[in-house]
Design an enzyme around this catalytic site. Structure first.
Site, short mmCIF file in Angstrom:
data_model
loop_
_atom_site.label_atom_id
_atom_site.label_comp_id
_atom_site.label_asym_id
_atom_site.label_seq_id
_atom_site.Cartn_x
_atom_site.Cartn_y
_atom_site.Cartn_z
N GLU A 187 1.22 -1.43 -0.37
CA GLU A 187 0.29 0.38 -0.22
C GLU A 187 0.32 1.63 0.44
OE1 GLU A 187 -3.20 2.45 2.86
OE2 GLU A 187 -3.33 0.37 3.11
N SER A 318 -0.51 -5.58 8.24
CA SER A 318 -0.46 -4.73 9.48
C SER A 318 -1.07 -4.61 9.32
CB SER A 318 0.49 -3.51 8.24
OG SER A 318 0.25 -1.82 9.06
#
Length: 399
Positions: A187, A318
């Site tokens: 990302e 994450s």
């Protein structure tokens, strides 16, 4: 490159789709069978509690699949239904969950190979269908696929797209984007590709180093040695830290992102004064609602009396790692696992401590009455959580 203009052009292409194919009902049964759970539904209905003999399970009140993940997975299933015989690729894991990605492989979705950290698109040809995953793809990858004549199915989470719009706003106003994220996370790689000048900071400690440098308390060589792989090409800390905007990887700890934002606001206020603050600092709001809700639910869960915590999600996820962090910081015995099979019938568990490799621990479930807190990352299906609970039930009965 004018990334905003490129996106606008791509969105108008007849080889681009970001809304699905109208086949939701056709894939609903497959999605329900693969990912949903009646057991988890009943636990929710029972106040997120399950008592079974000596085992007491406490579920976080927000956990598992977020709507962005549900959307991405459903679009991937729809894509295979819409293109039953075409060659179908995905640029990365659709989400950070091994079982979901394995299901896609079973549907003959090919993953772009990675050689020495670099994706190899040489096998992708004109007419192939390529899925962009929930956390997006770099603008360079989109450009390559578009020029190659591929059909692009974009499942990027709208919250991630919102961050891209934010860093493009920074670029347009010649502000440097300070991105709170992990440098190599997909990302953050995608977000930085839409930015102009940028610097990625991992945590509050790194943000403080940047803030100190802005205020004249730092050495240029030391600064660049630390951040040389976390900044845009040609980054100059003496010129590029005069005007800052903050953005974030959507799965980072909400509270830390907010602290970093406040730190840079104070820093620029101290350097330039209140009358010039708006010319040197742009406020932000790119924190994902789903990430925030799961973290808030975890903070509430760790306030309960728990003997141990099980956090379920991909090891490269994450948001899952940050949920584990919350439990560890509260001093709770906590185990991060990616699949139910990590829990063995001999009462051992293979898990990943924060910042370490996998280890196996014996005597996982203690004797006597035991209260286990459970949460899962935004990429973890309810069905996986169910299977973890079933293994805990079996252990509690046999040990």
């Amino acid at each position: 490159m004018d990334t905003h203009a490129f996106k606008r052009s791509l969105h108008h292409s007849d080889r681009y789709n970001r809304r699905g194919f109208g086949r939701a009902e056709e894939v609903a049964g497959s999605l329900e069978q693969a990912y949903q759970s009646s057991l988890i539904g009943s636990i929710r209905d029972n106040g997120y509690r399950l008592n079974h003999g000596r085992l007491q399970v406490r579920l976080a009140k927000d956990f598992g699949f977020c709507w962005g993940v549900e959307r991405a997975v459903a679009m991937a299933y729809e894509t295979r239904k819409h293109y039953p015989s075409e060659r179908l690729w995905i640029t990365n894991e659709i989400i950070h969950n091994p079982s979901v990605n394995d299901h896609l492989r079973e549907m003959n979705v090919q993953f772009i190979p990675v050689e020495q950290g670099v994706k190899d698109f040489s096998g992708v040809t004109s007419g192939d269908v390529v899925i962009l995953p929930a956390f997006g793809a770099t603008v360079q990858e989109m450009q390559l696929l578009n020029e190659r004549g591929c059909h692009i199915v974009d499942t990027t989470c709208p919250w991630v797209s919102k961050v891209w719009n934010t860093v493009e706003k920074h670029k347009k106003q010649t502000f440097t984007s300070i991105i709170h994220g992990k440098v190599k996370h997909e990302e953050t790689l995608a977000t930085s590709s839409f930015a102009g000048t940028y610097l990625v900071v991992l945590d509050l400690e790194e943000a403080q180093i940047v803030a100190d440098y802005i205020l004249g308390n730092g050495d240029r060589d030391s600064f660049m040695a630390r951040f040389s792989k976390a900044c845009s090409p040609g980054f100059d800390p003496d010129q590029d830290l005069e005007k800052l905007g903050v953005a974030n990887q959507t799965t980072m700890l909400k509270r830390e992102t907010e602290e970093i934002g406040r730190l840079f606001e104070r820093t620029m206020l101290s350097k330039f004064g209140p009358t010039q603050l708006n010319e040197h600092f742009l406020a932000f709001n790119t924190i994902c609602d789903a990430t925030q809700e799961r973290q808030d639910a975890m903070f509430s869960l760790v306030d309960e009396p728990l003997d141990l915590m099980v956090v379920i999600g991909g090891y490269n996820s994450s948001n899952t790692t940050h949920l584990q962090e919350i439990a560890i910081n509260r001093g709770i015995r906590s185990f991060h696992i990616d699949t139910p099979e990590r829990i063995s019938a001999d009462n051992s568990i293979e898990h990943k401590p924060l910042g370490q490799e996998l280890i196996r621990e014996l005597e996982f479930l203690p004797s006597g009455t035991v209260t286990v807190g459970i949460t899962s990352g935004a990429s973890t299906p309810d069905r996986v959580v169910e299977h973890v609970i079933q293994r805990l039930i079996s252990l509690s009965e046999e040990n």
